[in-house]
Design a protein around this motif. Structure first.
Motif, PDB file in Angstrom:
ATOM      1  N   UNK A  88     -24.666  -0.295   5.872  1.00  0.00           N
ATOM      2  CA  UNK A  88     -24.722   0.445   4.615  1.00  0.00           C
ATOM      3  C   UNK A  88     -24.733   2.005   5.176  1.00  0.00           C
ATOM      4  N   UNK A  89     -23.759   2.623   4.315  1.00  0.00           N
ATOM      5  CA  UNK A  89     -23.922   4.426   4.455  1.00  0.00           C
ATOM      6  C   UNK A  89     -25.027   4.912   4.063  1.00  0.00           C
ATOM      7  N   UNK A  90     -25.565   6.012   4.781  1.00  0.00           N
ATOM      8  CA  UNK A  90     -26.608   6.483   4.561  1.00  0.00           C
ATOM      9  C   UNK A  90     -26.372   8.081   4.796  1.00  0.00           C
ATOM     10  N   UNK A  91     -27.095   8.956   4.436  1.00  0.00           N
ATOM     11  CA  UNK A  91     -26.986  10.451   4.847  1.00  0.00           C
ATOM     12  C   UNK A  91     -28.423  10.733   4.984  1.00  0.00           C
ATOM     13  N   UNK A  92     -28.714  11.773   6.050  1.00  0.00           N
ATOM     14  CA  UNK A  92     -29.967  12.644   6.453  1.00  0.00           C
ATOM     15  C   UNK A  92     -29.652  13.934   6.407  1.00  0.00           C
ATOM     16  N   UNK A  93     -30.757  14.715   6.022  1.00  0.00           N
ATOM     17  CA  UNK A  93     -30.526  16.183   5.931  1.00  0.00           C
ATOM     18  C   UNK A  93     -31.273  16.904   7.148  1.00  0.00           C
ATOM     19  N   UNK A  94     -30.586  17.423   7.818  1.00  0.00           N
ATOM     20  CA  UNK A  94     -31.295  18.404   9.242  1.00  0.00           C
ATOM     21  C   UNK A  94     -31.231  19.648   8.195  1.00  0.00           C
ATOM     22  N   UNK A  95     -32.281  20.131   7.551  1.00  0.00           N
ATOM     23  CA  UNK A  95     -32.251  21.417   7.042  1.00  0.00           C
ATOM     24  C   UNK A  95     -33.045  22.505   7.589  1.00  0.00           C
ATOM     25  N   UNK A  96     -32.191  23.455   8.245  1.00  0.00           N
ATOM     26  CA  UNK A  96     -32.795  24.516   9.014  1.00  0.00           C
ATOM     27  C   UNK A  96     -33.035  25.558   8.227  1.00  0.00           C
ATOM     28  N   UNK A  97     -34.676  26.106   8.053  1.00  0.00           N
ATOM     29  CA  UNK A  97     -35.309  27.008   7.307  1.00  0.00           C
ATOM     30  C   UNK A  97     -34.786  28.479   8.029  1.00  0.00           C
ATOM     31  N   UNK A  98     -34.410  29.471   7.171  1.00  0.00           N
ATOM     32  CA  UNK A  98     -34.299  30.861   7.721  1.00  0.00           C
ATOM     33  C   UNK A  98     -35.080  31.762   7.036  1.00  0.00           C
ATOM     34  N   UNK A  99     -36.210  31.459   6.279  1.00  0.00           N
ATOM     35  CA  UNK A  99     -36.733  32.184   5.459  1.00  0.00           C
ATOM     36  C   UNK A  99     -38.092  32.734   6.039  1.00  0.00           C
ATOM     37  N   UNK A 100     -38.321  32.337   7.569  1.00  0.00           N
ATOM     38  CA  UNK A 100     -39.693  32.791   8.142  1.00  0.00           C
ATOM     39  C   UNK A 100     -39.200  33.729   9.448  1.00  0.00           C
ATOM     40  N   UNK A 101     -40.078  33.680  10.366  1.00  0.00           N
ATOM     41  CA  UNK A 101     -40.016  34.570  11.539  1.00  0.00           C
ATOM     42  C   UNK A 101     -39.273  33.709  12.530  1.00  0.00           C
ATOM     43  N   UNK A 102     -38.843  32.341  12.387  1.00  0.00           N
ATOM     44  CA  UNK A 102     -38.066  31.616  13.350  1.00  0.00           C
ATOM     45  C   UNK A 102     -37.571  30.318  12.489  1.00  0.00           C
ATOM     46  N   UNK A 103     -36.150  30.137  13.081  1.00  0.00           N
ATOM     47  CA  UNK A 103     -35.580  28.857  12.281  1.00  0.00           C
ATOM     48  C   UNK A 103     -36.546  27.597  12.325  1.00  0.00           C
ATOM     49  N   UNK A 154     -27.786   0.479   9.132  1.00  0.00           N
ATOM     50  CA  UNK A 154     -27.367   1.566   8.253  1.00  0.00           C
ATOM     51  C   UNK A 154     -26.525   2.399   9.194  1.00  0.00           C
ATOM     52  N   UNK A 155     -25.329   2.947   8.677  1.00  0.00           N
ATOM     53  CA  UNK A 155     -24.473   3.930   9.238  1.00  0.00           C
ATOM     54  C   UNK A 155     -24.898   5.359   8.672  1.00  0.00           C
ATOM     55  N   UNK A 156     -25.734   5.790   9.512  1.00  0.00           N
ATOM     56  CA  UNK A 156     -26.466   7.323   8.876  1.00  0.00           C
ATOM     57  C   UNK A 156     -25.746   8.506   9.566  1.00  0.00           C
ATOM     58  N   UNK A 157     -25.078   9.323   8.463  1.00  0.00           N
ATOM     59  CA  UNK A 157     -24.529  10.766   8.752  1.00  0.00           C
ATOM     60  C   UNK A 157     -25.431  11.846   8.745  1.00  0.00           C
ATOM     61  N   UNK A 158     -25.809  12.552   9.647  1.00  0.00           N
ATOM     62  CA  UNK A 158     -26.653  13.803   9.832  1.00  0.00           C
ATOM     63  C   UNK A 158     -25.928  14.767   9.295  1.00  0.00           C
ATOM     64  N   UNK A 159     -26.492  15.204   8.133  1.00  0.00           N
ATOM     65  CA  UNK A 159     -25.758  16.358   7.542  1.00  0.00           C
ATOM     66  C   UNK A 159     -26.455  17.775   7.824  1.00  0.00           C
ATOM     67  N   UNK A 160     -25.978  18.630   8.282  1.00  0.00           N
ATOM     68  CA  UNK A 160     -26.668  20.245   8.936  1.00  0.00           C
ATOM     69  C   UNK A 160     -26.523  20.928   7.821  1.00  0.00           C
ATOM     70  N   UNK A 161     -27.702  21.563   7.454  1.00  0.00           N
ATOM     71  CA  UNK A 161     -27.601  22.769   6.566  1.00  0.00           C
ATOM     72  C   UNK A 161     -28.725  23.531   6.787  1.00  0.00           C
ATOM     73  N   UNK A 162     -28.333  25.097   6.254  1.00  0.00           N
ATOM     74  CA  UNK A 162     -29.272  26.094   6.583  1.00  0.00           C
ATOM     75  C   UNK A 162     -29.851  26.400   4.989  1.00  0.00           C
ATOM     76  N   UNK A 163     -31.096  26.613   4.873  1.00  0.00           N
ATOM     77  CA  UNK A 163     -31.904  27.096   3.691  1.00  0.00           C
ATOM     78  C   UNK A 163     -32.507  28.348   3.806  1.00  0.00           C
ATOM     79  N   UNK A 164     -31.908  29.400   3.291  1.00  0.00           N
ATOM     80  CA  UNK A 164     -32.101  30.593   3.375  1.00  0.00           C
ATOM     81  C   UNK A 164     -33.167  31.271   2.750  1.00  0.00           C
ATOM     82  N   UNK A 165     -33.807  30.560   1.711  1.00  0.00           N
ATOM     83  CA  UNK A 165     -35.020  31.111   0.928  1.00  0.00           C
ATOM     84  C   UNK A 165     -36.081  29.886   0.864  1.00  0.00           C
ATOM     85  N   UNK A 166     -37.188  30.226   0.530  1.00  0.00           N
ATOM     86  CA  UNK A 166     -38.232  29.315   0.180  1.00  0.00           C
ATOM     87  C   UNK A 166     -38.302  28.516  -1.031  1.00  0.00           C
ATOM     88  N   UNK A 167     -38.788  27.398  -1.215  1.00  0.00           N
ATOM     89  CA  UNK A 167     -38.708  26.520  -2.350  1.00  0.00           C
ATOM     90  C   UNK A 167     -40.404  25.899  -2.459  1.00  0.00           C
TER      91      UNK A 167
END
Length: 198
Positions: A37-52, A118-131
């Motif tokens: 079964x297809x699935x996706x996970x998010x590797x979300x790299x935050x850029x709003x602090x002192x370090x990613x 599951x057939x998992x696809x890692x999705x790489x993204x950056x998050x530039x501001x807090x939430x």
């Protein structure tokens, strides 16, 4: 922070192949004609602090599957999702309150096959501001972040094992403080680490 985005983008462009929960367990016999079964996970790299940093969750102990384990936000692709990227963004919004339009998607890593089918696809993204982090109480016990530098250092990954269904199963771990990150989550993060070091 532009160097980080450039390095992540370059890592995605490097050649590579998919992985599997069975890579460290070559004696496993997989059923012929199995349906994943297809699935996706998010590797979300935050850029709003002192370090990613990378956003991770601790699953609720009340869940039937993988209770209490560390996971990337994400889940199976539903009929209403355009693709696995859409599924990862939707699930991240549902699980941790990450607005769907906030992550800037850089691309995807090769698929990972899990022992749970599951057939998992890692999705790489950056998050530039807090939430405002809003854990979904039925699924997520905790939301936390780990420094990207920790996760992209191959030396931090270990191979450990435990008994599972009367067999010894080997898997990757990448411990961080009180968090035991292992299994498919550790393997997908390691795949990013290996590309970053290439």
């Amino acid at each position: 922070m532009s160097d980080i985005v450039d390095n992540l983008t370059a890592a995605l462009a490097r050649r590579g192949h998919g992985s599997s929960d069975f890579d460290l367990n070559p004696d496993t016999v997989l059923p012929a004609g199995r349906m994943l079964r297809p699935a996706g996970v998010l590797i979300a790299v935050t850029l709003d602090g002192l370090e990613p940093r990378v956003i991770l969750t601790k699953r609720s102990s009340a869940l039937k599957h993988h209770p209490g384990q560390i996971a990337l936000p994400g889940g199976k692709q539903d009929d209403g999702d355009r693709d696995v990227i859409d599924a990862a963004l939707r699930e991240a919004h549902e699980e941790i309150g990450l607005p769907r339009d906030l992550p800037a998607v850089l691309g995807t890593l090769p698929e990972h096959e899990t022992v749970t089918g599951f057939r998992v696809t890692p999705v790489l993204a950056v998050v530039r501001q807090g939430f405002d982090v809003i854990p979904e109480p039925g699924e997520v016990a905790e939301v936390f972040t780990v420094p990207l530098d920790h996760l992209i250092d191959p030396a931090n990954y270990l191979i450990e094992s435990r008994r599972w269904r009367r067999q010894r199963r080997y898997y990757y771990t990448v411990p961080f403080g009180p968090y035991y990150i292992w299994g498919a989550t550790a393997r997908m993060l390691r795949a990013l680490a290996m590309r970053m070091q290439a």
